[in-house]
Design a protein around this motif. Structure first.
Motif, PDB file in Angstrom:
ATOM      1  N   VAL A 174       1.275  -1.361   0.236  1.00 13.45           N
ATOM      2  CA  VAL A 174       0.150  -0.219   0.131  1.00 13.45           C
ATOM      3  C   VAL A 174       0.578   1.580  -0.041  1.00 13.45           C
ATOM      4  CG1 VAL A 174      -1.978  -0.908   1.290  1.00 13.45           C
ATOM      5  CG2 VAL A 174      -0.189  -0.098   2.058  1.00 13.45           C
ATOM      6  N   GLY A 175       2.183   0.961  -0.746  1.00 19.18           N
ATOM      7  CA  GLY A 175       3.115   2.279  -0.508  1.00 19.18           C
ATOM      8  C   GLY A 175       2.939   3.455  -1.409  1.00 19.18           C
ATOM      9  N   ALA A 176       3.370   4.397  -0.811  1.00 15.43           N
ATOM     10  CA  ALA A 176       3.311   5.486  -2.017  1.00 15.43           C
ATOM     11  C   ALA A 176       3.164   5.335  -3.754  1.00 15.43           C
ATOM     12  CB  ALA A 176       4.413   6.388  -1.836  1.00 15.43           C
ATOM     13  N   GLY A 177       2.489   5.684  -3.944  1.00 14.19           N
ATOM     14  CA  GLY A 177       2.087   5.294  -5.621  1.00 14.19           C
ATOM     15  C   GLY A 177       1.501   4.273  -6.071  1.00 14.19           C
ATOM     16  N   SER A 178       1.289   2.651  -5.230  1.00 11.37           N
ATOM     17  CA  SER A 178       0.585   1.861  -5.126  1.00 11.37           C
ATOM     18  C   SER A 178      -0.959   2.402  -6.028  1.00 11.37           C
ATOM     19  CB  SER A 178       0.746   0.812  -4.082  1.00 11.37           C
ATOM     20  OG  SER A 178      -0.366   1.288  -3.431  1.00 11.37           O
ATOM     21  N   GLU A 179      -1.788   3.380  -4.925  1.00 16.17           N
ATOM     22  CA  GLU A 179      -3.219   3.588  -5.339  1.00 16.17           C
ATOM     23  C   GLU A 179      -3.953   2.609  -4.741  1.00 16.17           C
ATOM     24  OE1 GLU A 179      -3.519   5.727  -8.812  1.00 16.17           O
ATOM     25  OE2 GLU A 179      -2.127   6.414  -9.146  1.00 16.17           O
ATOM     26  N   VAL A 180      -3.613   1.562  -4.115  1.00 21.00           N
ATOM     27  CA  VAL A 180      -4.149   0.708  -3.476  1.00 21.00           C
ATOM     28  C   VAL A 180      -5.630   0.851  -2.727  1.00 21.00           C
ATOM     29  CG1 VAL A 180      -3.895  -1.639  -1.717  1.00 21.00           C
ATOM     30  CG2 VAL A 180      -2.627  -1.430  -3.524  1.00 21.00           C
ATOM     31  N   MET A 181      -4.929   2.004  -1.826  1.00 20.87           N
ATOM     32  CA  MET A 181      -5.791   2.164  -0.267  1.00 20.87           C
ATOM     33  C   MET A 181      -6.696   3.730  -0.644  1.00 20.87           C
ATOM     34  SD  MET A 181      -3.523   2.774   2.925  1.00 20.87           S
ATOM     35  CE  MET A 181      -2.236   3.808   2.671  1.00 20.87           C
ATOM     36  N   GLY A 182      -8.153   2.655  -0.788  1.00 18.00           N
ATOM     37  CA  GLY A 182      -8.936   3.623  -1.167  1.00 18.00           C
ATOM     38  C   GLY A 182      -9.934   3.938  -2.980  1.00 18.00           C
ATOM     39  N   GLY A 183      -8.420   2.928  -3.154  1.00 19.91           N
ATOM     40  CA  GLY A 183      -8.525   2.511  -5.193  1.00 19.91           C
ATOM     41  C   GLY A 183      -9.478   1.186  -5.520  1.00 19.91           C
ATOM     42  N   ALA A 184      -9.386   0.862  -6.099  1.00 18.32           N
ATOM     43  CA  ALA A 184     -10.668   0.167  -6.894  1.00 18.32           C
ATOM     44  C   ALA A 184      -9.954  -1.230  -7.354  1.00 18.32           C
ATOM     45  CB  ALA A 184     -11.404   0.434  -8.017  1.00 18.32           C
ATOM     46  N   GLU A 185      -8.894  -1.217  -7.179  1.00 19.18           N
ATOM     47  CA  GLU A 185      -7.451  -2.259  -8.007  1.00 19.18           C
ATOM     48  C   GLU A 185      -6.972  -2.932  -6.979  1.00 19.18           C
ATOM     49  OE1 GLU A 185      -5.909  -1.496 -11.063  1.00 19.18           O
ATOM     50  OE2 GLU A 185      -7.440  -1.843 -12.276  1.00 19.18           O
ATOM     51  N   ASN A 186      -6.090  -4.005  -6.489  1.00 20.31           N
ATOM     52  CA  ASN A 186      -5.383  -4.257  -5.752  1.00 20.31           C
ATOM     53  C   ASN A 186      -4.833  -4.927  -6.714  1.00 20.31           C
ATOM     54  OD1 ASN A 186      -4.550  -4.557  -2.815  1.00 20.31           O
ATOM     55  ND2 ASN A 186      -6.258  -5.149  -2.440  1.00 20.31           N
ATOM     56  N   SER A 187      -3.240  -5.882  -6.071  1.00 15.63           N
ATOM     57  CA  SER A 187      -2.228  -6.850  -6.080  1.00 15.63           C
ATOM     58  C   SER A 187      -1.678  -6.812  -5.319  1.00 15.63           C
ATOM     59  CB  SER A 187      -1.149  -5.966  -7.176  1.00 15.63           C
ATOM     60  OG  SER A 187      -0.534  -5.529  -6.164  1.00 15.63           O
ATOM     61  N   VAL A 188      -2.160  -8.408  -5.120  1.00 16.50           N
ATOM     62  CA  VAL A 188      -1.689  -9.145  -3.507  1.00 16.50           C
ATOM     63  C   VAL A 188      -1.043 -10.394  -4.264  1.00 16.50           C
ATOM     64  CG1 VAL A 188      -4.251  -8.856  -2.811  1.00 16.50           C
ATOM     65  CG2 VAL A 188      -3.521 -10.966  -3.677  1.00 16.50           C
ATOM     66  N   VAL A 189      -0.260 -10.721  -2.933  1.00 12.24           N
ATOM     67  CA  VAL A 189       0.066 -11.975  -2.793  1.00 12.24           C
ATOM     68  C   VAL A 189      -0.505 -12.932  -1.788  1.00 12.24           C
ATOM     69  CG1 VAL A 189       2.405 -13.650  -2.685  1.00 12.24           C
ATOM     70  CG2 VAL A 189       2.489 -11.064  -3.453  1.00 12.24           C
ATOM     71  N   LEU A 190      -0.783 -14.216  -1.961  1.00 11.35           N
ATOM     72  CA  LEU A 190      -1.068 -14.654  -1.058  1.00 11.35           C
ATOM     73  C   LEU A 190       0.397 -15.590  -0.805  1.00 11.35           C
ATOM     74  CD1 LEU A 190      -3.513 -13.968  -2.066  1.00 11.35           C
ATOM     75  CD2 LEU A 190      -4.113 -17.087  -2.102  1.00 11.35           C
ATOM     76  N   VAL A 191       0.005 -15.934   0.939  1.00 11.01           N
ATOM     77  CA  VAL A 191       1.378 -16.439   1.374  1.00 11.01           C
ATOM     78  C   VAL A 191       1.209 -17.406   2.897  1.00 11.01           C
ATOM     79  CG1 VAL A 191       3.506 -16.164   2.728  1.00 11.01           C
ATOM     80  CG2 VAL A 191       3.123 -14.616   1.234  1.00 11.01           C
ATOM     81  N   SER A 192       0.941 -18.502   2.433  1.00 11.67           N
ATOM     82  CA  SER A 192       0.708 -19.634   3.617  1.00 11.67           C
ATOM     83  C   SER A 192       2.279 -20.832   3.769  1.00 11.67           C
ATOM     84  CB  SER A 192      -0.056 -20.903   2.523  1.00 11.67           C
ATOM     85  OG  SER A 192       0.432 -21.503   1.712  1.00 11.67           O
TER      86      SER A 192
END
Lengths: 238, 238
Positions: A184-202
């Protein structure tokens, strides 16, 4: 609820969570300093609300424990509205038992040590030092339960740096089955935005997904979770 | 803008601020602690937005300097969106000169001394102490100007106790012409609500208004202000 389930069925959404109860936390928490001031986390609640809708569409009974957000309550989902981390912890407790717990809320790690009953005035002493105390850890609290530990516990890790490292540490420290990590760092536009890019960690390893609309991340995550055995491994393949 | 002015004229709103420029601040400010956390004031921005609409309807050119709120921009009003107190102070500065300045925003008195570039992690040292520093005082800054001091400067005082006493002190300390005082204490339901009950405090004395919709408080306040001479006394009567 009947209409929502019907609509999803008619739309051909696989009912992979039929008969399961899912508890999801979403949004920020607000921690009062005095009657007019508070400490907050940035979180629109969009990813958590999208997850609640995707779980509902997959046939689950859904309880959404939500901090203060500006989103409409999803039809067919039971929404419990809270403000502080302690209220959220209590609401989650009240919503158990469940089959799947997903902690998507951005819970404030700390609150002000004293919540002043009256507005703190600017004095001649200069600005106050704000003493903070730790909030309850809702994710770890659920994952470490002896009684009523949900068979599957999923956490989110919103980080601004060393995202994967922090997510691996969080998986182990919290005792959960899956961490959904995002930057969610600067420039990611994840917070409040419509898109997300995630990594699943198990405990099995990692799985990076492409940048997707939050609704699509939710749909895929629900499908992924439905394919997991309670111990965190995938039931089919992998 | 033309349509809004036309509509107001057709609706019979007296054009008491025709040819005047009004700068209004509204909403809270958010003061970042790190990329995901911030300190905020409770403020929906409703009273400030209602004032902007009432001033526009009265024929004024309106600049609305707004902190983060969930309200649509009023048509025919120039909105400058800001997040922090320092940004709000800069935007107000840029919007001057004006005939009337109304400080309706709930500006955070303090910000975190250091705004961490990365998310602060929960460490083994326990919760951090949050060092605060004072924010610029936007109302006093405008009211105490030598150059471009607006002829009329109006402040708001949201208090939870000793409302009138605090308002009188604020009037003198800030150097403004009028303070609109309201009680936002527990049970008042003013914050975020649709109604407000205010007391006007000037060097002439006090004037308590009944509990009214915020739009009606705004309409009356604009009418009251339009009847004031620049030195704070009413032009007609009183």
């Amino acid at each position: 609820e009947i209409f929502a389930a019907l609509r999803a069925k008619l739309a051909g959404v696989p009912q992979v969570l039929a008969g399961r109860k899912v508890v999801i936390t979403a949004g920020p928490t607000h921690e009062p300093i005095d009657p007019v001031r508070y400490i907050a986390n940035r979180s629109s609640g969009k990813q958590g609300y999208a997850l609640a809708e995707a779980a509902r569409d997959a046939g689950a009974e859904v309880v959404l424990v939500s901090g203060p957000v500006n989103l409409p309550a999803p039809p067919g989902v039971r929404v419990m509205s809270v403000e502080t981390a302690r209220e959220m912890a209590e609401a989650v407790e009240a919503a158990l038992p469940c089959d799947i717990f997903i902690a998507a809320a951005a819970v404030a790690d700390w609150r002000a040590q004293s919540d002043a009953a009256q507005k703190i005035k600017k004095g001649s002493d200069g600005p106050p030092m704000l003493a903070l105390v730790e909030n309850p850890d809702i994710l770890a609290g659920v994952a470490r339960r002896v009684a009523q530990r949900p068979p599957l516990v999923v956490g989110f890790a919103a980080e601004t740096e060393h995202v994967l490292d922090h997510a691996r540490v969080k998986l182990a420290k919290k005792g959960c089955d899956l961490i959904v990590a995002n930057d969610v760092g600067a420039g990611s536009e994840v917070m409040g935005g419509a898109e997300n890019s995630v990594v699943l960690v198990s405990r099995d390893g990692e799985q990076a997904w492409p940048r997707l609309p939050k609704s699509e991340v939710a749909r895929r995550l629900i499908a992924h979770i439905a394919g997991l055995r309670p111990d965190g491994e995938t039931a089919r393949g992998a």
